[in-house]
Design an enzyme around this catalytic site. Structure first.
Site, short mmCIF file in Angstrom:
data_model
loop_
_atom_site.label_atom_id
_atom_site.label_comp_id
_atom_site.label_asym_id
_atom_site.label_seq_id
_atom_site.Cartn_x
_atom_site.Cartn_y
_atom_site.Cartn_z
N GLU A 105 41.18 27.33 71.23
CA GLU A 105 40.42 28.57 71.18
C GLU A 105 39.81 28.81 72.55
O GLU A 105 39.42 27.86 73.23
CB GLU A 105 39.29 28.52 70.14
CG GLU A 105 39.74 28.62 68.71
CD GLU A 105 40.02 27.26 68.07
OE1 GLU A 105 40.56 27.25 66.96
OE2 GLU A 105 39.71 26.23 68.70
N TYR A 117 45.95 29.19 80.48
CA TYR A 117 46.64 28.78 79.26
C TYR A 117 47.99 29.48 79.12
O TYR A 117 48.97 28.86 78.69
CB TYR A 117 45.77 29.03 78.03
CG TYR A 117 44.49 28.22 78.02
CD1 TYR A 117 44.45 26.89 78.44
CD2 TYR A 117 43.29 28.80 77.62
CE1 TYR A 117 43.27 26.17 78.44
CE2 TYR A 117 42.10 28.09 77.62
CZ TYR A 117 42.10 26.77 78.03
OH TYR A 117 40.94 26.04 78.04
#
Length: 158
Positions: A105, A117
């Site tokens: 998350e 990411y």
């Protein structure tokens, strides 16, 4: 060098958390819990001759791996430390733990982390409303870890 975290590292990681996440750092108790009591947690630190400059908390739950927390000291940004930590966790999740996918998350406002990411191969799969204590939403991001030769149905379950 990347190595497993020890109890002697806790205070250093707590200070890094405060530097990196001043409004919502992980408390000392979370590191203690993950190190000593959480059976799913594996915490790694990146250490140089000058000390610890990065860390990653990987949770492995059956066939799923989750990056619970990752951080690199600001003075070490841009040197590939986060990539090395992420790669270390991915190899462990894929080979030793045989995980089919990895999740994490990230705050929707954290453009720098989201970009990182995505470069690591993660995609946004959903939004978790009011995920953080301050009410901010989080993106749930996921990455399949299966090789093309060993492809099976990948289901992120979210």
């Amino acid at each position: 060098m990347i190595r497993e975290m020890t109890k002697e590292d806790i205070d250093v990681l707590v200070e890094l958390e405060k530097e990196l996440f001043p409004t919502s750092p992980w408390p000392r108790e979370q590191f203690v819990y993950d190190l000593f009591e959480n059976p799913f947690s594996k915490i790694f630190v990146y250490e140089t001759k000058d000390g610890i400059i990065g860390y990653c908390d990987l949770w492995v739950m059956f066939d799923q791996a989750q990056i619970a927390n990752i951080g690199v000291a600001k003075n070490a940004w841009g040197k590939g430390i986060a990539t090395k930590l992420m790669n270390h966790c991915e190899v462990l999740a894929k080979t030793t733990e045989e995980c089919g996918f990895m999740t994490l998350e990230v705050a929707v406002s954290n453009a720098r982390a989201i970009s990182f990411y995505e470069k690591c191969g993660f995609i946004i799969v959903s939004v978790r409303k009011h995920y953080y204590d301050n009410g901010e939403d989080a993106y749930l991001m996921a990455k399949a870890l299966l090789s093309e030769e060993n492809k099976r149905a990948t289901y992120f379950g979210y």
